[in-house]
Design a protein around this motif. Structure first.
Motif, PDB file in Angstrom:
ATOM      1  N   TYR A   1      15.686  21.088  14.265  1.00  0.00           N
ATOM      2  CA  TYR A   1      14.259  21.211  14.557  1.00  0.00           C
ATOM      3  C   TYR A   1      13.569  19.912  14.150  1.00  0.00           C
ATOM      4  O   TYR A   1      13.751  19.426  13.030  1.00  0.00           O
ATOM      5  CB  TYR A   1      13.643  22.375  13.789  1.00  0.00           C
ATOM      6  CG  TYR A   1      14.372  23.679  13.998  1.00  0.00           C
ATOM      7  CD1 TYR A   1      15.320  24.115  13.078  1.00  0.00           C
ATOM      8  CD2 TYR A   1      14.117  24.467  15.121  1.00  0.00           C
ATOM      9  CE1 TYR A   1      15.997  25.311  13.263  1.00  0.00           C
ATOM     10  CE2 TYR A   1      14.791  25.665  15.311  1.00  0.00           C
ATOM     11  CZ  TYR A   1      15.730  26.081  14.382  1.00  0.00           C
ATOM     12  OH  TYR A   1      16.400  27.259  14.576  1.00  0.00           O
ATOM     13  N   TRP A   2      12.770  19.373  15.070  1.00  0.00           N
ATOM     14  CA  TRP A   2      12.144  18.066  14.855  1.00  0.00           C
ATOM     15  C   TRP A   2      10.665  18.117  15.193  1.00  0.00           C
ATOM     16  O   TRP A   2      10.246  18.823  16.139  1.00  0.00           O
ATOM     17  CB  TRP A   2      12.814  17.008  15.736  1.00  0.00           C
ATOM     18  CG  TRP A   2      14.239  16.753  15.372  1.00  0.00           C
ATOM     19  CD1 TRP A   2      15.339  17.475  15.745  1.00  0.00           C
ATOM     20  CD2 TRP A   2      14.712  15.697  14.529  1.00  0.00           C
ATOM     21  NE1 TRP A   2      16.469  16.940  15.174  1.00  0.00           N
ATOM     22  CE2 TRP A   2      16.115  15.849  14.430  1.00  0.00           C
ATOM     23  CE3 TRP A   2      14.109  14.650  13.838  1.00  0.00           C
ATOM     24  CZ2 TRP A   2      16.910  14.979  13.690  1.00  0.00           C
ATOM     25  CZ3 TRP A   2      14.892  13.790  13.105  1.00  0.00           C
ATOM     26  CH2 TRP A   2      16.274  13.947  13.035  1.00  0.00           C
ATOM     27  N   GLY A   3       9.886  17.349  14.438  1.00  0.00           N
ATOM     28  CA  GLY A   3       8.502  17.169  14.789  1.00  0.00           C
ATOM     29  C   GLY A   3       8.342  16.075  15.828  1.00  0.00           C
ATOM     30  O   GLY A   3       9.325  15.461  16.256  1.00  0.00           O
ATOM     31  N   GLN A   4       7.106  15.826  16.187  1.00  0.00           N
ATOM     32  CA  GLN A   4       6.829  14.839  17.234  1.00  0.00           C
ATOM     33  C   GLN A   4       6.727  13.419  16.676  1.00  0.00           C
ATOM     34  O   GLN A   4       6.717  12.455  17.429  1.00  0.00           O
ATOM     35  CB  GLN A   4       5.528  15.199  17.970  1.00  0.00           C
ATOM     36  CG  GLN A   4       4.246  14.737  17.291  1.00  0.00           C
ATOM     37  CD  GLN A   4       3.935  15.464  16.002  1.00  0.00           C
ATOM     38  OE1 GLN A   4       4.523  16.497  15.685  1.00  0.00           O
ATOM     39  NE2 GLN A   4       2.958  14.940  15.249  1.00  0.00           N
TER      40      GLN A   4
ATOM     41  N   GLY B   1       0.803  -1.216   0.000  1.00  0.00           N
ATOM     42  CA  GLY B   1       0.000   0.000   0.000  1.00  0.00           C
ATOM     43  C   GLY B   1       0.836   1.266   0.000  1.00  0.00           C
ATOM     44  O   GLY B   1       2.072   1.219  -0.047  1.00  0.00           O
ATOM     45  N   SER B   2       0.139   2.394   0.051  1.00  0.00           N
ATOM     46  CA  SER B   2       0.793   3.697  -0.013  1.00  0.00           C
ATOM     47  C   SER B   2       0.281   4.612   1.096  1.00  0.00           C
ATOM     48  O   SER B   2      -0.856   4.480   1.551  1.00  0.00           O
ATOM     49  CB  SER B   2       0.517   4.365  -1.368  1.00  0.00           C
ATOM     50  OG  SER B   2       1.023   3.607  -2.438  1.00  0.00           O
ATOM     51  N   LEU B   3       1.150   5.528   1.474  1.00  0.00           N
ATOM     52  CA  LEU B   3       0.795   6.596   2.394  1.00  0.00           C
ATOM     53  C   LEU B   3       1.528   7.846   1.963  1.00  0.00           C
ATOM     54  O   LEU B   3       2.633   7.763   1.400  1.00  0.00           O
ATOM     55  CB  LEU B   3       1.203   6.275   3.833  1.00  0.00           C
ATOM     56  CG  LEU B   3       0.358   5.285   4.633  1.00  0.00           C
ATOM     57  CD1 LEU B   3       1.029   5.005   5.979  1.00  0.00           C
ATOM     58  CD2 LEU B   3      -1.048   5.804   4.840  1.00  0.00           C
ATOM     59  N   ARG B   4       0.943   8.996   2.253  1.00  0.00           N
ATOM     60  CA  ARG B   4       1.641  10.251   2.044  1.00  0.00           C
ATOM     61  C   ARG B   4       1.724  10.986   3.366  1.00  0.00           C
ATOM     62  O   ARG B   4       0.691  11.336   3.957  1.00  0.00           O
ATOM     63  CB  ARG B   4       0.965  11.140   1.000  1.00  0.00           C
ATOM     64  CG  ARG B   4       1.828  12.366   0.687  1.00  0.00           C
ATOM     65  CD  ARG B   4       1.238  13.236  -0.412  1.00  0.00           C
ATOM     66  NE  ARG B   4       0.185  14.102   0.094  1.00  0.00           N
ATOM     67  CZ  ARG B   4      -0.227  15.206  -0.533  1.00  0.00           C
ATOM     68  NH1 ARG B   4       0.344  15.559  -1.680  1.00  0.00           N
ATOM     69  NH2 ARG B   4      -1.195  15.937  -0.033  1.00  0.00           N
ATOM     70  N   LEU B   5       2.940  11.190   3.818  1.00  0.00           N
ATOM     71  CA  LEU B   5       3.170  11.945   5.045  1.00  0.00           C
ATOM     72  C   LEU B   5       3.316  13.428   4.703  1.00  0.00           C
ATOM     73  O   LEU B   5       3.868  13.777   3.658  1.00  0.00           O
ATOM     74  CB  LEU B   5       4.417  11.459   5.762  1.00  0.00           C
ATOM     75  CG  LEU B   5       4.493   9.967   6.074  1.00  0.00           C
ATOM     76  CD1 LEU B   5       5.765   9.671   6.854  1.00  0.00           C
ATOM     77  CD2 LEU B   5       3.271   9.497   6.809  1.00  0.00           C
ATOM     78  N   SER B   6       2.849  14.256   5.597  1.00  0.00           N
ATOM     79  CA  SER B   6       3.001  15.691   5.444  1.00  0.00           C
ATOM     80  C   SER B   6       3.688  16.265   6.671  1.00  0.00           C
ATOM     81  O   SER B   6       3.551  15.735   7.781  1.00  0.00           O
ATOM     82  CB  SER B   6       1.639  16.364   5.286  1.00  0.00           C
ATOM     83  OG  SER B   6       0.969  15.921   4.135  1.00  0.00           O
ATOM     84  N   CYS B   7       4.398  17.341   6.454  1.00  0.00           N
ATOM     85  CA  CYS B   7       5.081  18.040   7.538  1.00  0.00           C
ATOM     86  C   CYS B   7       4.775  19.520   7.377  1.00  0.00           C
ATOM     87  O   CYS B   7       5.073  20.107   6.336  1.00  0.00           O
ATOM     88  CB  CYS B   7       6.575  17.777   7.475  1.00  0.00           C
ATOM     89  SG  CYS B   7       7.567  18.748   8.636  1.00  0.00           S
TER      90      CYS B   7
ATOM     91  N   CYS C   1       9.845  14.425  10.739  1.00  0.00           N
ATOM     92  CA  CYS C   1      10.267  15.492   9.848  1.00  0.00           C
ATOM     93  C   CYS C   1      11.267  16.366  10.607  1.00  0.00           C
ATOM     94  O   CYS C   1      11.118  16.564  11.816  1.00  0.00           O
ATOM     95  CB  CYS C   1       9.035  16.304   9.462  1.00  0.00           C
ATOM     96  SG  CYS C   1       9.343  17.833   8.599  1.00  0.00           S
ATOM     97  N   ALA C   2      12.275  16.847   9.898  1.00  0.00           N
ATOM     98  CA  ALA C   2      13.276  17.680  10.549  1.00  0.00           C
ATOM     99  C   ALA C   2      13.759  18.769   9.603  1.00  0.00           C
ATOM    100  O   ALA C   2      13.763  18.580   8.383  1.00  0.00           O
ATOM    101  CB  ALA C   2      14.457  16.835  11.014  1.00  0.00           C
TER     102      ALA C   2
END
Length: 119
Positions: free
Chosen positions: A108-111, A16-22, A96-97
């Protein structure tokens, strides 16, 4: 202060597929090189992909090449990671960084957002 927020993770079957966003809260991402990293349980964090400030250059880990695509929309202040043909070994928390301006350090980093690939 730059704050990053990832979204788009979830449970997907193999193949399958996923699209991550930041997304950035308040601070423009334009001018910053960005990266996606992941950490699986019991493993060290690893780099998945990176993209330069204008999107003209991208790089991928060997495991991501041919399956993942990083992109950015500076007008919308968003970074994406399109993940196709997902495998169980892609299961991890994805982060994401952003690089600190003028350095190669990701300061800088996301959670993080959980991606689980399972049938």
């Amino acid at each position: 202060q730059l704050q990053l927020v990832e979204s788009g993770g979830g449970l997907v079957e193999p193949g399958g597929s996923l699209r991550l966003s930041c997304a950035s809260s308040g601070v423009a991402l334009e001018g910053l090189s960005m990266g996606w990293f992941r950490q699986a349980p019991g493993k060290e964090r690893e780099g998945v992909s990176c993209i330069n400030s204008v999107g003209g250059y991208a790089d991928y880990s060997d495991s991501a090449k041919g399956r993942f695509t990083i992109s950015r929309d500076n007008a919308k202040n968003l970074i994406y990671l399109q993940m196709n043909n997902l495998k169980p070994e892609d299961t991890a928390v994805y982060y994401c960084a952003a690089q600190q301006l003028g350095t190669s350090r990701y300061g800088y980093w996301g959670q993080g957002t959980q991606v689980t690939v399972s049938s």
